[in-house]
Design a protein around this motif. Sequence first.
Motif, PDB file in Angstrom:
ATOM      1  N   LEU A 229      -4.054 -63.247 -41.345  1.00  0.00           N
ATOM      2  CA  LEU A 229      -4.684 -64.914 -41.314  1.00  0.00           C
ATOM      3  C   LEU A 229      -4.212 -65.426 -39.868  1.00  0.00           C
ATOM      4  O   LEU A 229      -5.059 -66.005 -39.244  1.00  0.00           O
ATOM      5  CB  LEU A 229      -4.103 -65.591 -42.311  1.00  0.00           C
ATOM      6  N   LEU A 230      -2.777 -65.057 -39.556  1.00  0.00           N
ATOM      7  CA  LEU A 230      -2.318 -65.586 -38.043  1.00  0.00           C
ATOM      8  C   LEU A 230      -2.900 -64.969 -37.082  1.00  0.00           C
ATOM      9  O   LEU A 230      -3.177 -65.579 -35.938  1.00  0.00           O
ATOM     10  CB  LEU A 230      -0.879 -65.279 -38.243  1.00  0.00           C
ATOM     11  N   PHE A 270       6.187 -63.164 -38.120  1.00  0.00           N
ATOM     12  CA  PHE A 270       5.257 -62.907 -37.168  1.00  0.00           C
ATOM     13  C   PHE A 270       5.660 -63.626 -35.929  1.00  0.00           C
ATOM     14  O   PHE A 270       5.514 -63.189 -34.754  1.00  0.00           O
ATOM     15  CB  PHE A 270       4.109 -63.872 -37.584  1.00  0.00           C
ATOM     16  N   ALA A 271       6.355 -64.662 -36.104  1.00  0.00           N
ATOM     17  CA  ALA A 271       6.827 -65.255 -34.726  1.00  0.00           C
ATOM     18  C   ALA A 271       7.982 -64.575 -34.099  1.00  0.00           C
ATOM     19  O   ALA A 271       8.034 -64.238 -32.906  1.00  0.00           O
ATOM     20  CB  ALA A 271       7.705 -66.922 -35.238  1.00  0.00           C
ATOM     21  N   ALA A 281       0.523 -72.995 -36.936  1.00  0.00           N
ATOM     22  CA  ALA A 281      -0.530 -72.563 -37.624  1.00  0.00           C
ATOM     23  C   ALA A 281      -1.593 -73.899 -37.613  1.00  0.00           C
ATOM     24  O   ALA A 281      -1.127 -74.936 -38.097  1.00  0.00           O
ATOM     25  CB  ALA A 281      -0.463 -72.019 -39.079  1.00  0.00           C
ATOM     26  N   MET A 282      -2.716 -73.890 -37.355  1.00  0.00           N
ATOM     27  CA  MET A 282      -3.479 -74.902 -37.261  1.00  0.00           C
ATOM     28  C   MET A 282      -4.269 -74.626 -38.432  1.00  0.00           C
ATOM     29  O   MET A 282      -5.374 -73.891 -38.337  1.00  0.00           O
ATOM     30  CB  MET A 282      -4.376 -75.165 -36.043  1.00  0.00           C
ATOM     31  N   ASN A 283      -4.386 -75.398 -39.495  1.00  0.00           N
ATOM     32  CA  ASN A 283      -5.265 -74.988 -40.952  1.00  0.00           C
ATOM     33  C   ASN A 283      -6.207 -75.898 -40.856  1.00  0.00           C
ATOM     34  O   ASN A 283      -6.071 -77.278 -41.025  1.00  0.00           O
ATOM     35  CB  ASN A 283      -4.462 -75.090 -42.177  1.00  0.00           C
ATOM     36  N   GLY A 284      -7.541 -75.285 -40.792  1.00  0.00           N
ATOM     37  CA  GLY A 284      -8.823 -76.336 -41.005  1.00  0.00           C
ATOM     38  C   GLY A 284      -9.622 -75.860 -42.111  1.00  0.00           C
ATOM     39  O   GLY A 284      -9.678 -74.728 -42.350  1.00  0.00           O
TER      40      GLY A 284
END
Length: 361
Positions: A229-230, A270-271, A281-284
């Motif tokens: 997802l990232l 991940f980072a 993480a920009m969740n839309g």
Amino acid sequence: MISLQSYLSSSKLNAAQAKFVILGNEAADLDSMVSSIAYGYLRSLQDAQLLALPVMPIPRVDFGLRPEAVYLFHEAGVNLDDVVFSDEIDLVKLFATGAEMILVDHNRLPPQLERFNDRVAGILDHHKDEGLYVDASPRVIQTIGSTASLVALEFARAGIGLSREVATLLGGTLLLDTVNLDPEAGRVTDADLDVAAHILPLCSRSQQDFFAIMQKEKFNVAGLSTHDLLRKDYKEFQFGTVQCGIGSVLLSVMDWLKLDPNLCGGVALFARARNLDVLFAMNGFADPDFRRELIVFCGTRNDHLVDFLQKSGLDLTPLHYPEKIQGVHGFMGFYNQGNAGISRKKLQPLLASYYRTSGSA
Ligand SMILES: [Mn+2]
């Protein structure tokens, strides 16, 4: 007129002799991939000797992370065997033998390609103009809903009609990028509407059906891990010495936690794997109207950064359901982002100005 499919198969066959590489941005979103293919095709229609090669800036295995692209390429009759991915071509060797680049859907090379800055020969884009490559020709950087619209305008300028295949690729992308040409979404411009009026009648589906399928596929996250997802729609930026990653993730934090109860660990991992000082993480997501949430992960706690984002108008409210991690993992904050109009495209220049003045992570 040579078909899109023949163009793609012959450009792949002659890839090692390419004179122009058409490259979308590193997130390899639909707009980037479609625009590079359609623009490469246009250039080859204008000059059959040109050898313009679209390269998808992701490994082939990552294409499946983008179900909207899988669907649209199939709908347009694009055979994936004829598409070139970044792990199938030696760009360094191509540039060493004199090939140049045309950038679509971005106007600054990512850090890992910056040594080829002198190879940028043309730009078609709708992001903020970074003022680079001033001699590029064409150098079209325009506020418009989608780079796909700019490509359609280039076809019109060249007096070359669109086949059903190309109209399908550009039309589907335009609908997705402008949220079905909805003025409320704040993306669509008059120029996009003109383009849409011209190309949508050439597509094989009605606008409503086409958009509904594209939208459903875009938000299809079945079977994806936190890592997937990232990285699915991910960009990395360097601000001075600060390494910053921004993933655009199309579900709410709550739904993400249902998919992966160890979300925090996954984000931290991940980072760390990418040596990031900060990861967003920009969740839309639709609820039912479009909403945003923001996850901020920092190596060390940084309240100034959140204060700055607040002053910049993101309208952040802390979300409390996931436990914040602190200490060895870093610091993680979860927020509702009241101002849904601030996308990654707008966040990036804000962060650049923040790190220019603060000078550290
Ligand atoms: Mn775009």
